[in-house]
Motif scaffolding. Structure first.
Motif, short mmCIF file in Angstrom:
data_model
loop_
_atom_site.label_atom_id
_atom_site.label_comp_id
_atom_site.label_asym_id
_atom_site.label_seq_id
_atom_site.Cartn_x
_atom_site.Cartn_y
_atom_site.Cartn_z
N CYS A 20 0.82 -1.21 0.00
CA CYS A 20 0.00 0.00 0.00
C CYS A 20 0.85 1.26 0.00
CB CYS A 20 -0.90 0.00 1.23
SG CYS A 20 -2.08 -1.37 1.27
N SER A 21 2.16 1.13 -0.17
CA SER A 21 3.05 2.28 -0.10
C SER A 21 2.87 3.20 -1.30
CB SER A 21 4.50 1.81 -0.02
OG SER A 21 4.82 1.05 -1.16
N SER A 22 3.42 4.40 -1.19
CA SER A 22 3.30 5.40 -2.24
C SER A 22 3.99 4.95 -3.51
CB SER A 22 3.92 6.71 -1.76
OG SER A 22 4.04 7.62 -2.82
N SER A 23 3.49 5.44 -4.65
CA SER A 23 4.11 5.11 -5.93
C SER A 23 5.36 5.95 -6.17
CB SER A 23 3.11 5.35 -7.08
OG SER A 23 2.75 6.73 -7.13
N LEU A 24 5.61 6.93 -5.31
CA LEU A 24 6.78 7.78 -5.46
C LEU A 24 7.97 7.14 -4.75
CD1 LEU A 24 7.58 10.61 -6.62
CD2 LEU A 24 7.26 11.47 -4.30
N ILE A 25 9.11 7.08 -5.42
CA ILE A 25 10.30 6.48 -4.82
C ILE A 25 10.94 7.45 -3.85
CG2 ILE A 25 12.65 5.71 -5.35
CD1 ILE A 25 11.66 4.37 -7.78
N SER A 26 11.25 6.95 -2.66
CA SER A 26 11.89 7.77 -1.64
C SER A 26 13.40 7.59 -1.70
CB SER A 26 11.36 7.39 -0.26
OG SER A 26 11.62 6.03 0.01
N PRO A 27 14.15 8.52 -1.11
CA PRO A 27 15.62 8.44 -1.17
C PRO A 27 16.20 7.13 -0.65
CG PRO A 27 14.96 10.63 -0.49
CD PRO A 27 13.71 9.80 -0.52
N ASP A 28 15.56 6.51 0.34
CA ASP A 28 16.12 5.27 0.87
C ASP A 28 15.91 4.09 -0.07
OD1 ASP A 28 13.41 5.00 1.25
OD2 ASP A 28 13.56 4.21 3.27
N GLU A 29 15.21 4.32 -1.17
CA GLU A 29 15.02 3.28 -2.18
C GLU A 29 15.93 3.46 -3.39
OE1 GLU A 29 10.38 1.98 -1.83
OE2 GLU A 29 10.75 3.95 -2.69
N TYR A 30 16.70 4.52 -3.44
CA TYR A 30 17.59 4.73 -4.58
C TYR A 30 18.62 3.61 -4.66
CZ TYR A 30 15.68 9.50 -4.69
OH TYR A 30 14.85 10.59 -4.74
N SER A 31 18.92 3.17 -5.86
CA SER A 31 19.75 1.98 -6.04
C SER A 31 21.24 2.26 -6.09
CB SER A 31 19.35 1.27 -7.34
OG SER A 31 19.82 2.02 -8.47
N GLY A 32 21.63 3.49 -6.45
CA GLY A 32 23.03 3.79 -6.67
C GLY A 32 23.41 3.74 -8.14
N PHE A 33 22.45 3.45 -9.00
CA PHE A 33 22.72 3.39 -10.45
C PHE A 33 23.09 4.77 -10.98
CE2 PHE A 33 21.08 3.72 -14.86
CZ PHE A 33 21.88 2.75 -15.46
N LEU A 34 22.39 5.80 -10.52
CA LEU A 34 22.70 7.16 -10.95
C LEU A 34 23.88 7.71 -10.14
CD1 LEU A 34 19.08 8.62 -11.23
CD2 LEU A 34 20.47 7.57 -13.03
#
Length: 223
Positions: A20-34
Motif C-alpha cells: 500500500c506504499s506510495s508510488s513515489l520512490i523515496s531516497p532510501d530506495e535509490y539503487s546507486g545506479f545514478l
C-alpha cells in the motif's frame, strides 16, 4: 508449527503494508545506479504520475540529431527465482528496449552507436528497499520486481507487482548528464502466490514509461 504459522501471518501483514506504499520512490530506495541524486525533485510526468526528476536548466535539445539507447539492465544484477525466472527478467529488459525505441523514434532517429550530436539514454530496472512504517527496512529486493501478498477480510487476494526504473540522459559530445529520472509503477495483479510472473504482467508500465519519456522530450523541446 504454531511458531511457523505466526511468522507466516506476520510476513503477510508486513507485505500487505508494503503493497500500500506510495508510488513515489523515496531516497532510501535509490539503487546507486545514478551518479548523483541530490538535484532530483518531485515532478509530474506527462501522464500525471509522480516521479523524481532533474533536467539541466541549460539543456538545448535542438543540438541532438539522433539518440542512442543503451541496452537496459537490472541494477544490481538479480538472480532469477521460481516465481520470477531469469526468462522473465530477460523478457522485461528486451521489451523495455523495444518500447523506448518505438516511442523515441517518433521524434529522433535511433543511432547504432553514440556519435556527434547524439543523446544517450541509459536505463535500468533498479533495486527497491521495502519497509513498514515504524519498522526498520526488513528486506532489500535485488530487483524492483516483487510479488507482495495483500491481506483482506476474506483472506488472501491477488498478488501485486511493482517495478521501478532509474535512467540517465547523457550528451555524447561531452559525456555530461543532462537529465535524470527515478520512478516506479504497478503491473498486472497475479492471481495467486504460486503464479509465475511473465514480462506481459508489466508491459503496460514499460509502455507508459516510454510514452512519458517521449512526451517529456516534446514538451522540453517546445519550450
Amino acid at each position: 508449527m504454531i511458531r511457523a504459522l505466526k511468522m507466516s501471518s506476520l510476513w503477510l501483514l508486513v507485505l500487505s503494508a508494503a503493497g500500500c506504499s506510495s508510488s513515489l520512490i523515496s531516497p532510501d530506495e535509490y539503487s546507486g545506479f545514478l551518479k548523483d541524486y541530490s538535484q532530483l525533485k518531485q515532478e509530474k510526468s506527462p501522464s500525471g504520475a509522480d516521479v523524481m526528476r532533474w533536467v539541466d536548466p541549460k539543456l538545448n535539445l535542438g543540438k541532438y540529431t539522433s539518440v542512442y539507447i543503451e541496452p537496459s539492465q537490472f541494477y544490481p544484477k538479480p538472480q532469477g527465482t521460481d516465481k520470477i525466472p531469469q526468462s522473465t527478467l530477460q523478457g522485461i529488459t528486451v521489451y523495455y528496449d523495444q518500447a523506448l525505441k518505438r516511442e523515441i523514434s517518433k521524434s529522433l532517429p535511433i543511432a547504432a552507436s553514440p556519435g556527434p550530436g547524439t543523446l544517450i539514454v541509459r536505463p535500468a530496472i533498479t533495486a527497491v528497499t521495502r519497509k513498514t512504517e515504524g519498522l526498520k527496512p526488513y528486506e532489500v529486493i535485488p530487483v524492483a520486481l516483487v510479488a507482495a501478498a495483500v491481506s483482506t477480510a476474506s483472506g488472501i487476494r491477488d498478488q501485486e507487482t511493482t517495478i521501478a526504473t532509474e535512467a540517465a540522459f547523457i550528451d555524447a559530445d561531452n559525456h555530461k548528464v543532462i537529465a535524470q529520472v527515478v520512478r516506479k509503477g504497478s503491473g498486472q495483479p497475479l492471481e495467486s502466490a504460486s503464479q509465475v510472473m511473465q514480462p506481459s504482467d508489466v508491459k503496460a508500465v514499460l509502455d507508459g514509461w516510454a510514452s512519458d519519456l517521449h512526451q517529456s522530450y516534446l514538451r522540453l523541446k517546445g519550450k
